[in-house]
Write a protein that holds these residues in place. Structure first.
Motif, PDB file in Angstrom:
ATOM      1  N   GLU A 253       0.814  -1.217   0.000  1.00  0.00           N
ATOM      2  CA  GLU A 253       0.000   0.000   0.000  1.00  0.00           C
ATOM      3  C   GLU A 253       0.853   1.275   0.000  1.00  0.00           C
ATOM      4  O   GLU A 253       0.345   2.370   0.215  1.00  0.00           O
ATOM      5  CB  GLU A 253      -0.929  -0.003   1.221  1.00  0.00           C
ATOM      6  CG  GLU A 253      -2.025  -1.044   1.145  1.00  0.00           C
ATOM      7  CD  GLU A 253      -2.901  -0.853  -0.072  1.00  0.00           C
ATOM      8  OE1 GLU A 253      -3.517   0.211  -0.207  1.00  0.00           O
ATOM      9  OE2 GLU A 253      -2.939  -1.777  -0.921  1.00  0.00           O
ATOM     10  N   ASN A 254       2.157   1.099  -0.232  1.00  0.00           N
ATOM     11  CA  ASN A 254       3.071   2.248  -0.285  1.00  0.00           C
ATOM     12  C   ASN A 254       3.156   3.010   1.029  1.00  0.00           C
ATOM     13  O   ASN A 254       3.400   4.224   1.038  1.00  0.00           O
ATOM     14  CB  ASN A 254       2.678   3.214  -1.413  1.00  0.00           C
ATOM     15  CG  ASN A 254       3.533   3.021  -2.643  1.00  0.00           C
ATOM     16  OD1 ASN A 254       4.694   2.643  -2.549  1.00  0.00           O
ATOM     17  ND2 ASN A 254       2.951   3.244  -3.805  1.00  0.00           N
ATOM     18  N   LYS A 255       2.942   2.315   2.116  1.00  0.00           N
ATOM     19  CA  LYS A 255       3.083   2.925   3.431  1.00  0.00           C
ATOM     20  C   LYS A 255       4.505   2.686   3.937  1.00  0.00           C
ATOM     21  O   LYS A 255       5.166   1.747   3.510  1.00  0.00           O
ATOM     22  CB  LYS A 255       2.058   2.325   4.403  1.00  0.00           C
ATOM     23  CG  LYS A 255       0.617   2.642   4.026  1.00  0.00           C
ATOM     24  CD  LYS A 255      -0.365   2.075   5.039  1.00  0.00           C
ATOM     25  CE  LYS A 255      -1.792   2.452   4.666  1.00  0.00           C
ATOM     26  NZ  LYS A 255      -2.782   1.923   5.641  1.00  0.00           N
ATOM     27  N   PRO A 256       4.988   3.537   4.865  1.00  0.00           N
ATOM     28  CA  PRO A 256       6.374   3.389   5.341  1.00  0.00           C
ATOM     29  C   PRO A 256       6.626   2.042   6.014  1.00  0.00           C
ATOM     30  O   PRO A 256       5.861   1.609   6.869  1.00  0.00           O
ATOM     31  CB  PRO A 256       6.511   4.537   6.353  1.00  0.00           C
ATOM     32  CG  PRO A 256       5.456   5.519   5.980  1.00  0.00           C
ATOM     33  CD  PRO A 256       4.312   4.716   5.438  1.00  0.00           C
ATOM     34  N   VAL A 257       7.692   1.377   5.588  1.00  0.00           N
ATOM     35  CA  VAL A 257       8.127   0.112   6.165  1.00  0.00           C
ATOM     36  C   VAL A 257       9.651   0.131   6.223  1.00  0.00           C
ATOM     37  O   VAL A 257      10.303   0.504   5.240  1.00  0.00           O
ATOM     38  CB  VAL A 257       7.666  -1.096   5.317  1.00  0.00           C
ATOM     39  CG1 VAL A 257       8.262  -2.388   5.849  1.00  0.00           C
ATOM     40  CG2 VAL A 257       6.158  -1.195   5.273  1.00  0.00           C
TER      41      VAL A 257
END
Length: 266
Positions: A253-257
């Protein structure tokens, strides 16, 4: 389109002498992928490693090494054993994904890819494109293939990623492993290992040990080498820890990881 590789060490007990699926990890990853597909439409190709299913028989039969003509029948049978074992793992994985409502279709590398001296030299991806256009999610995995020089060889999931990405031009290439990304040395055996947010060259490694699971496909160093080939083509990739809950969902989901971007840029 996203190419997602899930390491064999996540899906199986890779150090086991027996072929064992990590059912809890597999179910969690399947549910995270389904949650992402429900949250936002996307084309996805899944690649998975062979783990405890493929590596022991590949090592046992020494597939990819030169052999005498008299050994051919034995090597051929070994090839069949390995292909059957990795197909079993793929079946378990696809069953778990289908149970979550994910429309996966298995495409074995041994059915359409050939190699020369352990490198992929032929493989028509039209079938991949057709399945993607119809809304399927192709699943391919580390496998044995025919080799023009060596008769047979092992093709890792990491080499498959490079081949797929080079020919399918994905928007994202993601590798889910059992560590947070690339370190200058093995973080599971060195407390002072330094983490890289971005990695551009093997020269940054203090040791070529650089892997949590040494296997016939080269471990972490093998992954990095394949991804640096992609970086040379201008395709960035990211290595993340797929053992951390929700990391797969977040990265899709293109969230920070937390992870390491493999790139030749600054």
């Amino acid at each position: 389109m996203i190419i997602l590789k899930i390491g064999g060490s996540i899906l199986t007990n890779k150090d086991s002498k027996e072929s064992e699926v990590d059912d809890l990890s597999l179910k969690r990853i399947a549910s995270e992928i389904k949650a992402s597909l429900d949250a936002s439409p996307k084309q996805l190709v899944i690649v998975h490693g062979a783990g405890s299913f493929g590596h022991p028989p590949a090592k046992k039969h020494k597939i990819g090494e030169e052999f005498d003509e008299s050994q051919y029948p034995q090597k051929r049978l070994g090839f069949c054993e390995i292909q059957n074992e990795v197909k079993k793992l793929n079946m378990f994985i696809c069953e778990a994904f289908i149970a979550e409502g994910i429309p996966v279709i298995a495409i074995p590398a041994s059915s359409f890819i050939t190699a020369t001296n352990k490198r992929i030299t032929n493989g028509n991806l039209d079938l991949f494109k057709n399945y993607l256009q119809k809304g399927f999610i192709p699943v391919i995995y580390g496998d044995v293939v025919l080799d023009d020089d060596l008769e047979f060889c092992v093709i890792s999931g990491d080499q498959l990623i490079q081949y797929l990405a080079k020919n399918l031009s994905p928007d994202q290439v993601i590798l889910g492993t059992d560590v947070d990304g690339v370190y200058n040395k093995n973080p599971k055996t060195h407390d002072d290992a330094i983490f890289f947010d971005k990695f551009t060259s093997l020269e940054d490694l203090d040791t070529l040990e650089g892997t949590t699971n040494v296997d016939v496909t080269g471990g972490m160093v093998g992954k990095i080498k394949e991804l640096l080939h992609l970086a040379d083509l201008g395709i960035e990739s990211k290595i993340i820890n797929a053992e951390v809950e929700d990391n797969i969902f977040k990265v899709l989901e293109n969230k920070p990881v937390k992870g390491t971007i493999i790139s030749r840029g600054n």
